[in-house]
Design a protein around this motif. Sequence first.
Motif, PDB file in Angstrom:
ATOM      1  N   CYS A  22       0.856  -1.308  -0.067  1.00 30.68           N
ATOM      2  CA  CYS A  22      -0.179  -0.334  -0.320  1.00 30.68           C
ATOM      3  C   CYS A  22       1.083   1.220  -0.245  1.00 30.68           C
ATOM      4  O   CYS A  22       1.603   1.717   1.215  1.00 30.68           O
ATOM      5  N   GLU A  23       0.358   1.852  -1.406  1.00 26.53           N
ATOM      6  CA  GLU A  23       1.969   3.016  -0.930  1.00 26.53           C
ATOM      7  C   GLU A  23       0.952   4.578  -0.170  1.00 26.53           C
ATOM      8  O   GLU A  23       0.097   4.863  -1.144  1.00 26.53           O
ATOM      9  N   VAL A  24       0.791   4.856   0.405  1.00 22.24           N
ATOM     10  CA  VAL A  24       0.541   6.152   0.963  1.00 22.24           C
ATOM     11  C   VAL A  24       1.116   7.428   0.298  1.00 22.24           C
ATOM     12  O   VAL A  24       2.230   7.563   0.626  1.00 22.24           O
ATOM     13  N   SER A  25       0.601   8.997   0.131  1.00 25.56           N
ATOM     14  CA  SER A  25       1.087   9.550  -0.157  1.00 25.56           C
ATOM     15  C   SER A  25      -0.292  10.783   0.481  1.00 25.56           C
ATOM     16  O   SER A  25      -0.719  10.531   0.138  1.00 25.56           O
ATOM     17  N   LEU A  27      -0.215  12.027   3.278  1.00 25.95           N
ATOM     18  CA  LEU A  27      -0.803  11.729   4.804  1.00 25.95           C
ATOM     19  C   LEU A  27       0.335  12.375   5.782  1.00 25.95           C
ATOM     20  O   LEU A  27       1.274  12.178   5.012  1.00 25.95           O
ATOM     21  N   ALA A  28      -0.004  13.041   6.744  1.00 27.47           N
ATOM     22  CA  ALA A  28       1.290  12.797   7.992  1.00 27.47           C
ATOM     23  C   ALA A  28       1.488  10.915   8.250  1.00 27.47           C
ATOM     24  O   ALA A  28       1.102  10.827   9.541  1.00 27.47           O
ATOM     25  N   PHE A  29       2.356  10.457   7.494  1.00 34.41           N
ATOM     26  CA  PHE A  29       1.927   9.304   7.622  1.00 34.41           C
ATOM     27  C   PHE A  29       2.426   8.690   8.885  1.00 34.41           C
ATOM     28  O   PHE A  29       2.669   7.497   9.338  1.00 34.41           O
ATOM     29  N   GLN A  30       3.799   9.720   9.349  1.00 38.03           N
ATOM     30  CA  GLN A  30       4.769   9.552  10.670  1.00 38.03           C
ATOM     31  C   GLN A  30       3.774   9.852  11.707  1.00 38.03           C
ATOM     32  O   GLN A  30       4.009   9.485  12.795  1.00 38.03           O
ATOM     33  N   SER A  31       2.160   9.918  11.834  1.00 36.12           N
ATOM     34  CA  SER A  31       1.246  10.202  12.754  1.00 36.12           C
ATOM     35  C   SER A  31       0.136   8.812  13.013  1.00 36.12           C
ATOM     36  O   SER A  31      -0.649   9.498  13.352  1.00 36.12           O
ATOM     37  N   TYR A  52       1.876   0.571  13.753  1.00 36.00           N
ATOM     38  CA  TYR A  52       1.833   2.251  14.772  1.00 36.00           C
ATOM     39  C   TYR A  52       2.544   2.637  13.649  1.00 36.00           C
ATOM     40  O   TYR A  52       3.691   1.972  12.768  1.00 36.00           O
ATOM     41  N   PHE A  53       3.014   4.154  13.410  1.00 36.71           N
ATOM     42  CA  PHE A  53       3.804   4.847  12.605  1.00 36.71           C
ATOM     43  C   PHE A  53       5.200   4.382  12.848  1.00 36.71           C
ATOM     44  O   PHE A  53       6.609   4.872  11.676  1.00 36.71           O
ATOM     45  N   THR A  54       5.783   3.703  14.498  1.00 36.29           N
ATOM     46  CA  THR A  54       6.645   3.657  14.936  1.00 36.29           C
ATOM     47  C   THR A  54       7.556   1.926  14.544  1.00 36.29           C
ATOM     48  O   THR A  54       7.876   1.862  14.379  1.00 36.29           O
ATOM     49  N   GLY A  55       6.231   1.488  13.982  1.00 43.25           N
ATOM     50  CA  GLY A  55       6.732   0.111  13.347  1.00 43.25           C
ATOM     51  C   GLY A  55       6.080  -1.076  14.591  1.00 43.25           C
ATOM     52  O   GLY A  55       6.125  -2.348  14.336  1.00 43.25           O
ATOM     53  N   ALA A  71       4.291  -4.747   8.000  1.00 39.32           N
ATOM     54  CA  ALA A  71       5.375  -3.868   8.382  1.00 39.32           C
ATOM     55  C   ALA A  71       5.433  -2.955   7.248  1.00 39.32           C
ATOM     56  O   ALA A  71       4.212  -2.655   6.599  1.00 39.32           O
ATOM     57  N   ARG A  72       6.186  -2.068   7.443  1.00 39.24           N
ATOM     58  CA  ARG A  72       5.976  -0.508   6.757  1.00 39.24           C
ATOM     59  C   ARG A  72       7.219   0.351   6.633  1.00 39.24           C
ATOM     60  O   ARG A  72       8.261   0.082   7.916  1.00 39.24           O
ATOM     61  N   ASP A  73       7.391   0.466   5.940  1.00 39.72           N
ATOM     62  CA  ASP A  73       8.188   2.182   5.866  1.00 39.72           C
ATOM     63  C   ASP A  73       8.486   3.164   6.087  1.00 39.72           C
ATOM     64  O   ASP A  73       7.241   3.409   5.852  1.00 39.72           O
ATOM     65  N   ASP A  74       8.727   3.968   5.154  1.00 39.24           N
ATOM     66  CA  ASP A  74       8.194   5.112   5.047  1.00 39.24           C
ATOM     67  C   ASP A  74       7.247   5.736   4.178  1.00 39.24           C
ATOM     68  O   ASP A  74       7.059   7.132   4.063  1.00 39.24           O
ATOM     69  N   VAL A  75       7.324   4.787   3.185  1.00 41.55           N
ATOM     70  CA  VAL A  75       6.008   5.313   1.812  1.00 41.55           C
ATOM     71  C   VAL A  75       5.082   4.063   1.899  1.00 41.55           C
ATOM     72  O   VAL A  75       3.555   4.508   1.486  1.00 41.55           O
TER      73      VAL A  75
END
Length: 127
Positions: A22-25, A27-31, A52-55, A71-75
Amino acid sequence: QGQLVESGGGSVQAGGSLRLSCEVSGLAFQSNCMGWFRQASGEESESVANIYFTGAPTSYAASVGGRFTIARDDVKVYLERNSLKPEDTGIYYCAAKLGACRVITGAAQDRWGFTSWGQGTRVTVSS
């Protein structure tokens, strides 16, 4: 509300694996808490996993019992799905909400607060 675009769906035999992305754009992804939901034909969508945004922490539905990993990364947010079963069939949606994730219990409250949704990606698991 941002844009979420899922990919990676398809058809697979039982016991196989698929990785959804899932590619995210926008959004305040980090929150955000990011979640994956599954909707089988004729049924309400159910929460499958969130992160959660911290992983961490992460939470999973009881039905996926160690077979799925989020799992997630920055985007992007990923859902690694192994040992697939026919009951895993459905449309998988990626979603985001501000703030903390909720532990998945299987109740309707698992969907509360998710205001940004992707268009979904279809997964079919054949026996």
